[in-house]
Design an enzyme around this catalytic site. Sequence first.
Site, PDB file in Angstrom:
ATOM      1  N   ASP A  57       2.280  35.005   7.574  1.00  0.00           N
ATOM      2  CA  ASP A  57       1.099  34.915   8.157  1.00  0.00           C
ATOM      3  C   ASP A  57       1.024  34.963   9.736  1.00  0.00           C
ATOM      4  OD1 ASP A  57      -0.232  34.309   5.877  1.00  0.00           O
ATOM      5  OD2 ASP A  57       0.116  32.104   6.116  1.00  0.00           O
ATOM      6  N   GLU A  66       4.474  34.572   1.459  1.00  0.00           N
ATOM      7  CA  GLU A  66       3.429  35.012   2.392  1.00  0.00           C
ATOM      8  C   GLU A  66       3.661  35.183   3.669  1.00  0.00           C
ATOM      9  OE1 GLU A  66      -1.024  33.183   3.725  1.00  0.00           O
ATOM     10  OE2 GLU A  66      -0.271  33.144   1.305  1.00  0.00           O
ATOM     11  N   ASP A  83     -13.717  23.688   9.270  1.00  0.00           N
ATOM     12  CA  ASP A  83     -13.294  22.185   8.949  1.00  0.00           C
ATOM     13  C   ASP A  83     -11.768  21.966   9.277  1.00  0.00           C
ATOM     14  OD1 ASP A  83     -12.165  24.398   7.406  1.00  0.00           O
ATOM     15  OD2 ASP A  83     -11.739  23.083   5.850  1.00  0.00           O
ATOM     16  N   GLY A 117      -9.002  20.393  15.133  1.00  0.00           N
ATOM     17  CA  GLY A 117      -8.798  19.799  14.118  1.00  0.00           C
ATOM     18  C   GLY A 117     -10.284  19.754  13.274  1.00  0.00           C
ATOM     19  N   GLU A 153      -2.552  34.153  11.877  1.00  0.00           N
ATOM     20  CA  GLU A 153      -3.810  33.690  11.995  1.00  0.00           C
ATOM     21  C   GLU A 153      -4.136  33.366  13.438  1.00  0.00           C
ATOM     22  OE1 GLU A 153      -5.054  31.755   8.185  1.00  0.00           O
ATOM     23  OE2 GLU A 153      -3.317  30.757   8.746  1.00  0.00           O
TER      24      GLU A 153
END
Length: 219
Positions: free
Chosen positions: A30, A28, A121, A126, A32
């Site tokens: 990423d 993968e 979450d 955080g 994000e």
Amino acid sequence: MQLKLVPGNSAGTVTAYYLSSQGSTHDEIDFEFLGNLSGDPYILHTNVFGQGKGNREQQFYLWFDPTADFHAYSILWNPQRIIFSVDGTPIREFKNSESIGVPYPKNQPMRLYSSLWNADDWATRGGLVKTDWTQAPFTASYRNFNADACIWSSGASSCSSNTPTSTSTSTDWYSQELDSTSQERMKWVQKNYMIYNYCTDTKRFPQGLPPECTATTTS
């Protein structure tokens, strides 16, 4: 791909744009984008998985407002290196370190995925800041997707029988590397905008940093 991220209060949301294979030992790569309260900066979160193992996060602030206009986010992935770029400026290079036992994505075909999801979450401070659903719908925009790649079909790669060479303009990417100017630009980004680097997180890796971290300064 050009992206314009969720405007206003995007706290708790993650806009994802990534390459991935399938299965428990997947590879993968990423991009994000972690949302934030209005006026606070987005965080660009990058990660690389090899044979199911990730934990190679580097995070950056951007030097512009990614919600105001479209910007280009690019992945160069070849047998030697993975380079993440923003508007043509490289921000991260992950080199092939198989010689010292580090898994590198090269044997599994990957698809491109994108998503916009609720990750309150962990995404913002955080997990302290939750998604404000009164701000919904949350919308990220995509345009001008472009890919130059080896195509996987019927169990074989279009590059297998005739490995690309740099003599053809359309396959320059297969052997591309950062020139000295690009390396300086990447150092500038990492010095001024990087906010997390797994390669300097000694608390997280008390037994010692991952081997690629000490082998090269650009992983």
